[in-house]
Design an enzyme around this catalytic site. Structure first.
Site, short mmCIF file in Angstrom:
data_model
loop_
_atom_site.label_atom_id
_atom_site.label_comp_id
_atom_site.label_asym_id
_atom_site.label_seq_id
_atom_site.Cartn_x
_atom_site.Cartn_y
_atom_site.Cartn_z
N ARG A 1 -11.29 0.45 14.54
CA ARG A 1 -11.33 1.46 13.48
C ARG A 1 -12.08 0.94 12.26
O ARG A 1 -12.45 1.70 11.37
CB ARG A 1 -9.92 1.93 13.10
CG ARG A 1 -9.10 0.88 12.37
CD ARG A 1 -7.76 1.43 11.86
NE ARG A 1 -7.11 0.40 11.06
CZ ARG A 1 -5.86 0.46 10.63
NH1 ARG A 1 -5.12 1.51 10.91
NH2 ARG A 1 -5.35 -0.51 9.90
N ASP B 1 11.65 24.01 -1.16
CA ASP B 1 12.48 23.40 -2.20
C ASP B 1 13.96 23.39 -1.87
O ASP B 1 14.77 22.95 -2.69
CB ASP B 1 12.31 24.16 -3.53
CG ASP B 1 10.87 24.55 -3.76
OD1 ASP B 1 10.05 23.63 -3.94
OD2 ASP B 1 10.55 25.75 -3.71
N CYS C 1 13.16 24.84 3.76
CA CYS C 1 12.17 25.53 2.94
C CYS C 1 11.41 24.51 2.08
O CYS C 1 11.67 23.32 2.14
CB CYS C 1 12.83 26.53 2.01
SG CYS C 1 14.03 27.61 2.80
N TYR D 1 14.51 31.33 5.75
CA TYR D 1 13.35 32.07 6.24
C TYR D 1 13.37 32.25 7.75
O TYR D 1 13.63 31.31 8.49
CB TYR D 1 12.06 31.33 5.87
CG TYR D 1 11.80 31.27 4.38
CD1 TYR D 1 11.79 32.42 3.60
CD2 TYR D 1 11.56 30.04 3.78
CE1 TYR D 1 11.55 32.35 2.24
CE2 TYR D 1 11.31 29.96 2.41
CZ TYR D 1 11.31 31.12 1.64
OH TYR D 1 11.07 31.05 0.31
N ARG E 1 1.36 -10.58 7.26
CA ARG E 1 1.03 -9.40 6.45
C ARG E 1 2.00 -8.25 6.72
O ARG E 1 1.61 -7.19 7.16
CB ARG E 1 -0.36 -8.92 6.86
CG ARG E 1 -1.46 -9.17 5.91
CD ARG E 1 -2.81 -8.66 6.37
NE ARG E 1 -2.92 -7.89 7.57
CZ ARG E 1 -3.54 -8.29 8.68
NH1 ARG E 1 -4.14 -9.45 8.75
NH2 ARG E 1 -3.57 -7.50 9.74
N HIS F 1 -6.39 -7.08 12.90
CA HIS F 1 -5.19 -6.23 12.89
C HIS F 1 -4.90 -5.76 14.31
O HIS F 1 -5.82 -5.42 15.06
CB HIS F 1 -5.45 -5.04 11.96
CG HIS F 1 -4.24 -4.24 11.62
ND1 HIS F 1 -3.00 -4.78 11.32
CD2 HIS F 1 -4.07 -2.89 11.51
CE1 HIS F 1 -2.14 -3.81 11.05
NE2 HIS F 1 -2.76 -2.66 11.16
N LYS G 1 0.85 -1.20 0.00
CA LYS G 1 0.00 0.00 0.00
C LYS G 1 0.88 1.25 0.00
O LYS G 1 2.09 1.16 0.28
CB LYS G 1 -0.91 -0.02 1.24
CG LYS G 1 -0.16 0.10 2.56
CD LYS G 1 -1.08 -0.11 3.76
CE LYS G 1 -0.33 -0.03 5.08
NZ LYS G 1 -1.19 -0.42 6.22
C1 LIG Z 1 -0.48 -1.44 6.93
C2 LIG Z 1 -1.05 -2.71 7.40
C3 LIG Z 1 -0.23 -3.83 7.61
C4 LIG Z 1 1.29 -3.76 7.54
O1 LIG Z 1 1.78 -3.14 8.71
P1 LIG Z 1 3.35 -2.99 9.00
O2 LIG Z 1 3.42 -2.45 10.37
O3 LIG Z 1 3.87 -2.04 7.98
O4 LIG Z 1 3.95 -4.34 8.85
C5 LIG Z 1 -0.85 -5.03 7.91
N1 LIG Z 1 -2.19 -5.11 8.03
C6 LIG Z 1 -3.00 -4.04 7.88
C7 LIG Z 1 -4.47 -4.19 8.06
C8 LIG Z 1 -2.46 -2.80 7.59
O5 LIG Z 1 -3.25 -1.73 7.46
#
Ligand SMILES: *Cc1c(COP(=O)(O)O)cnc(C)c1O
Length: 368
Positions: free
Chosen positions: A138, A310, A308, A261, A219, A167, A36
């Site tokens: 969430r 850039d 800044c 700046y 994952r 998760h 992602k």
């Molecule tokens: C982003 C995400 C992961 C991966 O998490 P890491 O901490 O980068 O390994 C796994 N499962 C879900 C649902 C996530 O949103």
């Protein structure tokens, strides 16, 4: 080509492959490679191609990210981590994406869609994974409601529940007690779902540190890119990304003169300074104004004054032999010195994930 860029990031795909193999060897389960957010800034398409024999599945956050991988020719299963808006059912079926599902409305839309799209024959089903909320709160179906949800899903002939997952909220913390509570909550539903082939829970932190969380697949995201999410380091990971910039200007300023700046840095004596053409537009944290360091000529040198949009300015020693075009390392190694992403993130009061995903479009990724 590389020599003509003001700033670029070098991405070592071989490091990502080695990290993937090391994680897979550690857990001995299937690998869902999380790509992602453009593979955490490393480039989702090249990273997915590099992992095509190592990952069993790729995971993205949005349907759009999934479509981009399909259009780039990725044929492996592509999993959408978050139950998409019901109106995206058309695209999910058309691009053969595997969505997380946490509500019946979306499941019904998917079920209708498969019947509508003529390329699918009447007994073809679309795979989904049920997102279970075990305490992150969430998204997901509450773990106590999963069997009811499964009963409702069984009415939908076009769907196949191919996976079920949850998760963690705190897997990266020292105290793993809540992670174990989440595992218990997840495990409590498993007797009802023995026919679902893929049960998966572990993000990077859990893949590295909580063997009880490995189930059928892990994952990981951040660890694929060579970054440890927590203190546990059971395997050697290799950071895949080096961020470089080039010197655009070198001059000396008089004692008492300010820089950038707001003139927040004042030269205590006559000082040599170098202008570097990279800034917060590129994702370099503005929070590192006057406190960050870069590598230049093989040494750590301080960022002076504000970062800044850039540009930023680095203070040099009189002995430094620096000229326009010289390489500057923002993250990574130069000679015997290294600036890690952990150091940058800590100074910017954030986490490596945000530093990586903020690296901007202007920073061309160069692959090796
Ligand atoms: C982003 C995400 C992961 C991966 O998490 P890491 O901490 O980068 O390994 C796994 N499962 C879900 C649902 C996530 O949103």
């Amino acid at each position: 080509m590389e020599a003509k860029l003001q700033t670029h990031a070098e991405v070592n795909l071989n490091a990502i492959q080695n990290n993937g193999l090391a994680i897979k060897a550690l857990v001995g389960k299937q690998l869902i490679a999380v790509v992602k957010a453009d593979a955490y800034g490393h480039g989702a398409i090249p990273v997915s191609k590099a992992l095509h024999t190592i990952a069993n599945m790729f995971a993205v956050a949005t349907v759009q990210e999934g479509i981009e991988l399909r259009e780039a020719g990725i044929q492996a299963p592509i999993f959408i981590l978050f139950s998409p808006l019901p109106e995206l059912a058309t695209e999910i079926v058309a691009f053969d994406l595997t969505a997380a599902v946490d509500n019946l409305d979306f499941a019904q839309r998917l079920n209708q869609e498969i019947a509508k799209q003529p390329k699918h024959n009447s007994n073809e089903r679309i795979k989904i994974h049920i997102d279970v909320n075990t305490g992150l709160n969430r998204c997901g179906v509450h773990y106590t409601q999963v069997s009811k949800f499964l009963t409702e899903l069984r009415e939908l002939q076009g769907l196949k529940v191919a996976g079920i997952f949850t998760h963690f909220a705190t897997a990266d913390e020292e105290d793993k007690s809540f992670a174990h509570i989440q595992i218990e909550r997840f495990a409590s539903i498993l007797p009802n779902v023995s026919d679902i082939p893929m049960k998966h829970v572990a993000n990077s932190a859990a893949a590295l540190a909580i063997p009880e969380s490995h189930f059928d697949a892990v994952r990981p995201g951040i660890s694929l890119y060579g970054i440890y999410p927590a203190n546990e380091k059971p395997i050697q990971l290799q950071p895949a990304l080096t961020w470089k910039a080039r010197v655009g200007w070198v001059d000396s300023i008089e004692a008492g003169e300010g820089v950038s700046y707001g003139l927040m840095y004042k030269a205590p004596s006559r000082t040599r300074v170098a202008g570097i053409q990279v800034g917060f537009e590129d994702g370099y944290p503005r929070a590192l104004s006057n406190i960050g360091e870069v590598l230049i000529g093989g040494f750590r040198r301080p960022i002076v004054g504000r970062v800044c949009m850039d540009m930023m300015v680095v203070g040099l020693e009189t002995s430094d032999k620096i000229s326009v075009g010289d390489e500057v390392v923002l993250i990574g190694k130069q000679d015997n010195e290294e600036i890690t992403i952990y150091e940058i993130a800590e100074k910017a009061n954030t986490i490596p994930y945000q530093i990586l995903t903020n690296i901007g479009k202007r920073v061309k990724r160069i692959y090796s």
